[in-house]
Design a protein around this motif. Structure first.
Motif, PDB file in Angstrom:
ATOM      1  N   TRP A  23       0.831  -1.184   0.000  1.00 46.34           N
ATOM      2  CA  TRP A  23       0.000   0.000   0.000  1.00 46.34           C
ATOM      3  C   TRP A  23       0.875   1.246   0.000  1.00 46.34           C
ATOM      4  O   TRP A  23       1.974   1.239   0.562  1.00 46.34           O
ATOM      5  CB  TRP A  23      -0.929  -0.047   1.202  1.00 46.34           C
ATOM      6  CG  TRP A  23      -2.119   0.815   1.037  1.00 46.34           C
ATOM      7  CD1 TRP A  23      -3.086   0.682   0.086  1.00 46.34           C
ATOM      8  CD2 TRP A  23      -2.462   1.937   1.817  1.00 46.34           C
ATOM      9  NE1 TRP A  23      -4.026   1.667   0.238  1.00 46.34           N
ATOM     10  CE2 TRP A  23      -3.661   2.463   1.305  1.00 46.34           C
ATOM     11  CE3 TRP A  23      -1.887   2.576   2.897  1.00 46.34           C
ATOM     12  CZ2 TRP A  23      -4.292   3.567   1.831  1.00 46.34           C
ATOM     13  CZ3 TRP A  23      -2.518   3.662   3.432  1.00 46.34           C
ATOM     14  CH2 TRP A  23      -3.705   4.160   2.887  1.00 46.34           C
ATOM     15  N   ARG A  24       0.409   2.312  -0.601  1.00 43.35           N
ATOM     16  CA  ARG A  24       1.265   3.482  -0.856  1.00 43.35           C
ATOM     17  C   ARG A  24       1.817   4.166   0.396  1.00 43.35           C
ATOM     18  O   ARG A  24       2.832   4.822   0.337  1.00 43.35           O
ATOM     19  CB  ARG A  24       0.556   4.472  -1.758  1.00 43.35           C
ATOM     20  CG  ARG A  24      -0.470   5.328  -1.059  1.00 43.35           C
ATOM     21  CD  ARG A  24      -1.164   6.269  -2.015  1.00 43.35           C
ATOM     22  NE  ARG A  24      -2.454   5.666  -2.317  1.00 43.35           N
ATOM     23  CZ  ARG A  24      -2.962   5.549  -3.520  1.00 43.35           C
ATOM     24  NH1 ARG A  24      -2.326   6.004  -4.547  1.00 43.35           N
ATOM     25  NH2 ARG A  24      -4.127   4.986  -3.691  1.00 43.35           N
ATOM     26  N   TYR A  25       1.156   4.026   1.561  1.00 39.23           N
ATOM     27  CA  TYR A  25       1.638   4.691   2.779  1.00 39.23           C
ATOM     28  C   TYR A  25       2.299   3.708   3.744  1.00 39.23           C
ATOM     29  O   TYR A  25       2.545   4.048   4.884  1.00 39.23           O
ATOM     30  CB  TYR A  25       0.487   5.417   3.473  1.00 39.23           C
ATOM     31  CG  TYR A  25      -0.174   6.455   2.590  1.00 39.23           C
ATOM     32  CD1 TYR A  25       0.489   7.622   2.241  1.00 39.23           C
ATOM     33  CD2 TYR A  25      -1.465   6.262   2.095  1.00 39.23           C
ATOM     34  CE1 TYR A  25      -0.100   8.566   1.424  1.00 39.23           C
ATOM     35  CE2 TYR A  25      -2.066   7.209   1.281  1.00 39.23           C
ATOM     36  CZ  TYR A  25      -1.382   8.355   0.947  1.00 39.23           C
ATOM     37  OH  TYR A  25      -1.971   9.294   0.141  1.00 39.23           O
ATOM     38  N   ARG A  26       2.608   2.501   3.292  1.00 36.36           N
ATOM     39  CA  ARG A  26       3.178   1.472   4.175  1.00 36.36           C
ATOM     40  C   ARG A  26       4.495   1.929   4.793  1.00 36.36           C
ATOM     41  O   ARG A  26       4.752   1.700   5.963  1.00 36.36           O
ATOM     42  CB  ARG A  26       3.368   0.172   3.392  1.00 36.36           C
ATOM     43  CG  ARG A  26       4.134  -0.905   4.094  1.00 36.36           C
ATOM     44  CD  ARG A  26       3.378  -2.022   4.767  1.00 36.36           C
ATOM     45  NE  ARG A  26       2.040  -2.288   4.419  1.00 36.36           N
ATOM     46  CZ  ARG A  26       1.602  -3.343   3.735  1.00 36.36           C
ATOM     47  NH1 ARG A  26       2.462  -4.217   3.266  1.00 36.36           N
ATOM     48  NH2 ARG A  26       0.323  -3.528   3.538  1.00 36.36           N
ATOM     49  N   ILE A  37      -5.161   6.806   6.359  1.00 41.42           N
ATOM     50  CA  ILE A  37      -6.345   6.262   5.699  1.00 41.42           C
ATOM     51  C   ILE A  37      -6.731   7.244   4.607  1.00 41.42           C
ATOM     52  O   ILE A  37      -6.835   8.445   4.860  1.00 41.42           O
ATOM     53  CB  ILE A  37      -7.510   6.099   6.702  1.00 41.42           C
ATOM     54  CG1 ILE A  37      -7.096   5.155   7.834  1.00 41.42           C
ATOM     55  CG2 ILE A  37      -8.776   5.615   5.992  1.00 41.42           C
ATOM     56  CD1 ILE A  37      -8.043   5.151   9.025  1.00 41.42           C
ATOM     57  N   GLU A  38      -6.920   6.736   3.417  1.00 41.42           N
ATOM     58  CA  GLU A  38      -7.302   7.591   2.301  1.00 41.42           C
ATOM     59  C   GLU A  38      -8.799   7.434   2.057  1.00 41.42           C
ATOM     60  O   GLU A  38      -9.306   6.317   1.999  1.00 41.42           O
ATOM     61  CB  GLU A  38      -6.518   7.183   1.056  1.00 41.42           C
ATOM     62  CG  GLU A  38      -6.581   8.193  -0.059  1.00 41.42           C
ATOM     63  CD  GLU A  38      -5.673   7.797  -1.215  1.00 41.42           C
ATOM     64  OE1 GLU A  38      -4.471   8.113  -1.149  1.00 41.42           O
ATOM     65  OE2 GLU A  38      -6.185   7.153  -2.148  1.00 41.42           O
ATOM     66  N   ASP A  52     -10.483  -3.626   6.316  1.00 43.13           N
ATOM     67  CA  ASP A  52     -10.829  -4.279   5.059  1.00 43.13           C
ATOM     68  C   ASP A  52     -11.606  -3.303   4.179  1.00 43.13           C
ATOM     69  O   ASP A  52     -11.382  -2.102   4.267  1.00 43.13           O
ATOM     70  CB  ASP A  52     -11.629  -5.560   5.343  1.00 43.13           C
ATOM     71  CG  ASP A  52     -12.738  -5.343   6.369  1.00 43.13           C
ATOM     72  OD1 ASP A  52     -13.284  -4.216   6.439  1.00 43.13           O
ATOM     73  OD2 ASP A  52     -13.074  -6.290   7.106  1.00 43.13           O
ATOM     74  N   GLU A  53     -12.526  -3.787   3.376  1.00 41.34           N
ATOM     75  CA  GLU A  53     -13.233  -2.921   2.419  1.00 41.34           C
ATOM     76  C   GLU A  53     -14.386  -2.133   3.039  1.00 41.34           C
ATOM     77  O   GLU A  53     -14.976  -1.286   2.379  1.00 41.34           O
ATOM     78  CB  GLU A  53     -13.757  -3.763   1.236  1.00 41.34           C
ATOM     79  CG  GLU A  53     -14.918  -4.678   1.554  1.00 41.34           C
ATOM     80  CD  GLU A  53     -14.525  -5.943   2.337  1.00 41.34           C
ATOM     81  OE1 GLU A  53     -15.427  -6.562   2.907  1.00 41.34           O
ATOM     82  OE2 GLU A  53     -13.334  -6.290   2.394  1.00 41.34           O
ATOM     83  N   ARG A  54     -14.700  -2.369   4.308  1.00 38.73           N
ATOM     84  CA  ARG A  54     -15.806  -1.662   4.950  1.00 38.73           C
ATOM     85  C   ARG A  54     -15.503  -0.172   5.109  1.00 38.73           C
ATOM     86  O   ARG A  54     -14.348   0.223   5.236  1.00 38.73           O
ATOM     87  CB  ARG A  54     -16.084  -2.245   6.341  1.00 38.73           C
ATOM     88  CG  ARG A  54     -16.613  -3.660   6.331  1.00 38.73           C
ATOM     89  CD  ARG A  54     -16.743  -4.197   7.735  1.00 38.73           C
ATOM     90  NE  ARG A  54     -15.406  -4.355   8.326  1.00 38.73           N
ATOM     91  CZ  ARG A  54     -15.173  -4.500   9.625  1.00 38.73           C
ATOM     92  NH1 ARG A  54     -16.171  -4.495  10.488  1.00 38.73           N
ATOM     93  NH2 ARG A  54     -13.947  -4.656  10.079  1.00 38.73           N
ATOM     94  N   ASP A  65      -4.248   0.469   4.930  1.00 41.90           N
ATOM     95  CA  ASP A  65      -3.188  -0.530   4.966  1.00 41.90           C
ATOM     96  C   ASP A  65      -3.644  -1.566   5.989  1.00 41.90           C
ATOM     97  O   ASP A  65      -3.946  -1.216   7.132  1.00 41.90           O
ATOM     98  CB  ASP A  65      -1.876   0.128   5.411  1.00 41.90           C
ATOM     99  CG  ASP A  65      -0.695  -0.822   5.338  1.00 41.90           C
ATOM    100  OD1 ASP A  65      -0.889  -2.043   5.551  1.00 41.90           O
ATOM    101  OD2 ASP A  65       0.420  -0.350   5.080  1.00 41.90           O
ATOM    102  N   ILE A  66      -3.708  -2.837   5.592  1.00 41.79           N
ATOM    103  CA  ILE A  66      -4.174  -3.860   6.533  1.00 41.79           C
ATOM    104  C   ILE A  66      -3.275  -3.938   7.763  1.00 41.79           C
ATOM    105  O   ILE A  66      -3.687  -4.419   8.808  1.00 41.79           O
ATOM    106  CB  ILE A  66      -4.303  -5.247   5.867  1.00 41.79           C
ATOM    107  CG1 ILE A  66      -2.952  -5.706   5.310  1.00 41.79           C
ATOM    108  CG2 ILE A  66      -5.374  -5.240   4.807  1.00 41.79           C
ATOM    109  CD1 ILE A  66      -2.941  -7.158   4.890  1.00 41.79           C
TER     110      ILE A  66
END
Length: 199
Positions: A2-5, A16-17, A40-42, A28-29
């Motif tokens: 993920w881009r901010y990892r 969080i975007e 997750d996707e929620r 990021d999980i």
């Protein structure tokens, strides 16, 4: 990845975007290494509520701030401290900054929600505030805090609607000399409790 990892791993800053035009969140999980919940996707509100990350009042506050920043005409940001459960399930203070992104390189309609653990900082500031405002023996207001509170109440009160009573414990030194400082401290605390409950 993920881009901010890299930011998350090097600074423990959770990013969080939120794409508010499409009402879609990106997490990021690995955020679950620092906060309670499964990222997750929620939508964020569901994660915060369903996974027990925080209470309804804090969720409403976060929603309101994100909405205000998202709807602003220009790039802006807001910041506040919120209580969230960390990965151990313990409530901690996090500094939350909501930043509206703009420009062709990021695309329109995006907000970053940035979370930093500031628990120790908030506790330290609260301890300093308590030391400045309260007597550590009796728990009553310090002299400066008392004068400030009385002055502000008198300013707001109608003339003739208040009374101020001053008192002194005469010959208190004798208590300390006869019974010791520990007994004198207990007596001061007892007097403080009586005064605190009488108001």
């Amino acid at each position: 990845e993920w881009r901010y990892r890299g930011i998350l791993e090097s600074t423990q800053t959770i990013v969080i975007e939120y794409d508010f035009e499409n009402d879609r969140y990106s997490y990021d999980i690995n955020a679950s290494k620092y906060l309670t919940g499964m990222y997750d996707e929620r939508p964020l509100w569901q994660i915060l509520s369903q996974d027990g990350v925080t209470d309804a009042e804090t969720i409403n506050l976060i929603q309101r701030i994100i909405r205000n920043v998202s709807m602003s005409e220009e790039q802006g940001s807001m910041s506040t401290d919120v209580r969230l459960k960390n990965d151990q399930g313990r409530e901690c203070w996090f500094r939350m900054r909501i930043v509206k992104l703009s420009g062709k390189e990021v695309g329109a309609g995006k907000v970053l929600i940035v979370l930093n653990d500031v628990h120790e900082e908030v506790l330290a500031v609260e301890q300093l505030r308590k030391l400045a405002l309260y007597d550590d023996l009796t728990g009553l207001h310090s002299k400066d805090a008392f004068i400030y509170n009385v002055a502000s109440r008198v300013r707001l009160a109608e003339p003739g609607t208040y009374a101020l009573i001053a008192m002194d414990v005469d010959r208190f030194r004798i208590v300390n000399e006869l019974f010791g400082f520990e007994a004198g401290d207990r007596l001061l605390c007892h007097i403080g409790n009586i005064l605190a409950t009488a108001t």
